[in-house]
Design a protein around this motif. Sequence first.
Motif, PDB file in Angstrom:
ATOM      1  N   ASP A  16     -27.994  65.940  -2.425  1.00 40.85           N
ATOM      2  CA  ASP A  16     -28.385  64.883  -2.849  1.00 40.85           C
ATOM      3  C   ASP A  16     -27.236  63.841  -3.567  1.00 40.85           C
ATOM      4  O   ASP A  16     -26.947  64.218  -4.813  1.00 40.85           O
ATOM      5  N   GLU A  17     -26.283  63.685  -2.782  1.00 47.58           N
ATOM      6  CA  GLU A  17     -25.014  63.305  -3.013  1.00 47.58           C
ATOM      7  C   GLU A  17     -25.165  61.851  -3.953  1.00 47.58           C
ATOM      8  O   GLU A  17     -24.442  61.666  -4.963  1.00 47.58           O
ATOM      9  N   ALA A  18     -26.338  61.022  -3.623  1.00 50.23           N
ATOM     10  CA  ALA A  18     -26.368  59.759  -4.558  1.00 50.23           C
ATOM     11  C   ALA A  18     -26.726  60.082  -6.050  1.00 50.23           C
ATOM     12  O   ALA A  18     -25.992  59.682  -6.821  1.00 50.23           O
ATOM     13  N   GLU A  19     -27.487  60.999  -6.109  1.00 46.54           N
ATOM     14  CA  GLU A  19     -27.803  61.627  -7.516  1.00 46.54           C
ATOM     15  C   GLU A  19     -26.350  62.258  -8.197  1.00 46.54           C
ATOM     16  O   GLU A  19     -26.247  61.999  -9.439  1.00 46.54           O
ATOM     17  N   ALA A  20     -25.691  63.065  -7.428  1.00 45.30           N
ATOM     18  CA  ALA A  20     -24.760  63.812  -7.905  1.00 45.30           C
ATOM     19  C   ALA A  20     -23.523  62.809  -8.293  1.00 45.30           C
ATOM     20  O   ALA A  20     -22.965  62.847  -9.426  1.00 45.30           O
ATOM     21  N   LYS A  21     -23.539  61.563  -7.622  1.00 46.23           N
ATOM     22  CA  LYS A  21     -22.388  60.534  -7.879  1.00 46.23           C
ATOM     23  C   LYS A  21     -22.916  59.789  -8.829  1.00 46.23           C
ATOM     24  O   LYS A  21     -22.021  59.283  -9.820  1.00 46.23           O
ATOM     25  N   ARG A  22     -24.197  59.621  -9.191  1.00 45.76           N
ATOM     26  CA  ARG A  22     -24.864  58.643 -10.254  1.00 45.76           C
ATOM     27  C   ARG A  22     -24.376  59.405 -11.414  1.00 45.76           C
ATOM     28  O   ARG A  22     -23.827  58.829 -12.398  1.00 45.76           O
ATOM     29  N   ARG A  23     -24.818  61.002 -11.810  1.00 46.01           N
ATOM     30  CA  ARG A  23     -24.367  61.557 -12.557  1.00 46.01           C
ATOM     31  C   ARG A  23     -22.862  61.530 -13.351  1.00 46.01           C
ATOM     32  O   ARG A  23     -22.520  61.538 -14.301  1.00 46.01           O
ATOM     33  N   ARG A  24     -22.147  61.854 -12.127  1.00 40.51           N
ATOM     34  CA  ARG A  24     -20.630  61.860 -12.382  1.00 40.51           C
ATOM     35  C   ARG A  24     -20.120  60.570 -12.876  1.00 40.51           C
ATOM     36  O   ARG A  24     -19.366  60.719 -13.764  1.00 40.51           O
ATOM     37  N   LEU A  25     -20.531  59.640 -12.242  1.00 41.09           N
ATOM     38  CA  LEU A  25     -20.004  58.098 -12.646  1.00 41.09           C
ATOM     39  C   LEU A  25     -20.446  57.813 -14.071  1.00 41.09           C
ATOM     40  O   LEU A  25     -19.542  57.287 -14.882  1.00 41.09           O
ATOM     41  N   THR A  26     -21.700  58.288 -14.327  1.00 39.55           N
ATOM     42  CA  THR A  26     -22.196  57.842 -15.663  1.00 39.55           C
ATOM     43  C   THR A  26     -21.239  58.841 -16.832  1.00 39.55           C
ATOM     44  O   THR A  26     -20.883  58.311 -17.924  1.00 39.55           O
ATOM     45  N   LEU A  27     -21.035  59.871 -16.605  1.00 35.80           N
ATOM     46  CA  LEU A  27     -20.237  60.826 -17.360  1.00 35.80           C
ATOM     47  C   LEU A  27     -18.850  60.436 -17.424  1.00 35.80           C
ATOM     48  O   LEU A  27     -18.334  60.163 -18.491  1.00 35.80           O
ATOM     49  N   TYR A  28     -18.342  59.921 -16.488  1.00 39.86           N
ATOM     50  CA  TYR A  28     -16.852  59.366 -16.547  1.00 39.86           C
ATOM     51  C   TYR A  28     -16.914  58.132 -17.325  1.00 39.86           C
ATOM     52  O   TYR A  28     -16.247  58.047 -18.454  1.00 39.86           O
ATOM     53  N   PHE A  29     -18.024  57.235 -17.021  1.00 38.14           N
ATOM     54  CA  PHE A  29     -17.948  55.898 -17.671  1.00 38.14           C
ATOM     55  C   PHE A  29     -18.236  56.175 -19.172  1.00 38.14           C
ATOM     56  O   PHE A  29     -17.577  55.660 -20.158  1.00 38.14           O
ATOM     57  N   ILE A  30     -19.234  57.133 -19.429  1.00 35.37           N
ATOM     58  CA  ILE A  30     -19.677  57.048 -20.899  1.00 35.37           C
ATOM     59  C   ILE A  30     -18.498  57.864 -21.767  1.00 35.37           C
ATOM     60  O   ILE A  30     -18.093  57.506 -22.731  1.00 35.37           O
ATOM     61  N   SER A  31     -17.806  58.692 -20.963  1.00 29.87           N
ATOM     62  CA  SER A  31     -16.955  59.485 -21.654  1.00 29.87           C
ATOM     63  C   SER A  31     -15.523  58.784 -21.993  1.00 29.87           C
ATOM     64  O   SER A  31     -15.191  58.676 -23.154  1.00 29.87           O
ATOM     65  N   TYR A  32     -15.138  57.838 -20.963  1.00 30.69           N
ATOM     66  CA  TYR A  32     -14.062  56.905 -21.211  1.00 30.69           C
ATOM     67  C   TYR A  32     -14.291  55.931 -22.313  1.00 30.69           C
ATOM     68  O   TYR A  32     -13.415  55.621 -23.430  1.00 30.69           O
ATOM     69  N   VAL A  33     -15.692  55.194 -22.212  1.00 33.70           N
ATOM     70  CA  VAL A  33     -15.796  54.079 -23.015  1.00 33.70           C
ATOM     71  C   VAL A  33     -16.120  54.833 -24.575  1.00 33.70           C
ATOM     72  O   VAL A  33     -15.688  54.443 -25.582  1.00 33.70           O
ATOM     73  N   GLY A  34     -17.203  55.808 -24.504  1.00 32.20           N
ATOM     74  CA  GLY A  34     -17.518  56.344 -25.850  1.00 32.20           C
ATOM     75  C   GLY A  34     -16.345  57.008 -26.482  1.00 32.20           C
ATOM     76  O   GLY A  34     -16.419  56.884 -27.548  1.00 32.20           O
ATOM     77  N   GLY A  35     -15.478  57.811 -25.730  1.00 35.52           N
ATOM     78  CA  GLY A  35     -14.226  58.256 -26.208  1.00 35.52           C
ATOM     79  C   GLY A  35     -13.171  57.459 -27.047  1.00 35.52           C
ATOM     80  O   GLY A  35     -12.837  57.610 -28.062  1.00 35.52           O
ATOM     81  N   THR A  36     -13.131  56.301 -26.218  1.00 40.97           N
ATOM     82  CA  THR A  36     -12.242  55.120 -26.880  1.00 40.97           C
ATOM     83  C   THR A  36     -12.852  54.767 -28.102  1.00 40.97           C
ATOM     84  O   THR A  36     -12.129  54.428 -29.273  1.00 40.97           O
TER      85      THR A  36
END
Length: 353
Positions: A16-36
């Motif tokens: 389920d590549e689409a779902e895996a990608k959605r989760r991965r990108l969400t983690l990246y986005f949240i982590s970089y924005v949230g961490g900052t």
Amino acid sequence: MDYSSLGKLLRSAQQDEAEAKRRRLTLYFISYVGGTIMAFMAWLNVGNNTPLLVGTLTASAAVVYINVLLSHIFPRVDVFYYVGGLVAMFTVNGLVYTGGLNNTGLYFVFPLLFLQIIVVRFRPALIYVSVTLAITTFMLYNQENIIAQYSDEHVSRFLISTLCFVCVAFIGENFWHQSRKEMLKENFERMRQANTDPLTKLPNRRFLEAVFFEKAMQDPATYFPLSAVVVDIDHFKKINDSYGHDVGDQVLIHVTSLMKEAVRSSDVVARTGGEEFLVLFPHATLTQAVKLAETMRRLIEERPFVAGDINHPITASFGVATALTDTNLHASLKQADDNLYKAKNAGRNRVME
Ligand SMILES: Nc1nc2c(ncn2[C@@H]2O[C@H](COP(=O)(O)OP(=O)(O)OP(=O)(O)O)[C@@H](O)[C@H]2O)c(=O)[nH]1
């Protein structure tokens, strides 16, 4: 290979590549924005004599950055999502405990809870959010033990709106989760049909090429040496000509069940053509494969096809070859084919290696 093992292989291929990608990108986005944001808030609070708040935010930002950097290195590891959820839990309660900048800590709880829900999978998210809110509620009703002080009115408003917010977020997540499950189920059924021979219910050539060989290439230690046996029923045309196509079909089913009886549960019997089959023996030497082919040959010879008045002896010819490594897989399939033709030319009803 039994039906459920084949299903497992098919499911693993249905990534389920689409779902895996959605989760991965969400983690990246949240982590970089949230961490900052966390790092920025920590910096804003420096000098306000709030070391615990600064410490909480700095530690959270550091863990978030390390976590996301590691998730780039190991993109398939799930633990980073759970660490992200735990950091959200720690930060929420740190903010509630200290009150945050100018006692605004409670307002940051909403987005952090939402992040927990989308980063962690649905069921674990229920646990994460429940635990986070239980700790928060405990602190809000035991304010003598925390640094921040909130009015009763403030606490009630916060808890009611949080409860509504969490319910709506979970309902939305649940619908998305259910519709995704339905979609995957339909997709799996389509894939199963495309990879199965409708007559014998055996996996077909497409399954071997798109699923099985791919899997074997990804995990050569489990599959190699991979032995292949090409099986072809002898004089099958005569059966069709003598009894009709429907009886021919029944003979194919009969031979299929005999072959399945002879092999191990880890082996794959596939139908690759009209009266041609390919049997694959993962982690089997040439000697073992020849022995198994001989067992199949004997079983087919000893059990004639019987239906009504028909009692017809069946035989089949076998070509065997073994791929020692993934690099010579295709060459060995060709070799097994050549050996089958040698078996046919040598008089049929025999195994050739
Ligand atoms: N009943 C039935 N017959 C099929 C099916 N697919 C292919 N066939 C028949 O299988 C026969 C294959 O014949 P040949 O290739 O000449 O092979 P053979 O008669 O088995 O002879 P050898 O392989 O040389 O021993 C043909 O008559 C095809 O029509 C099927 O799904 N059902």
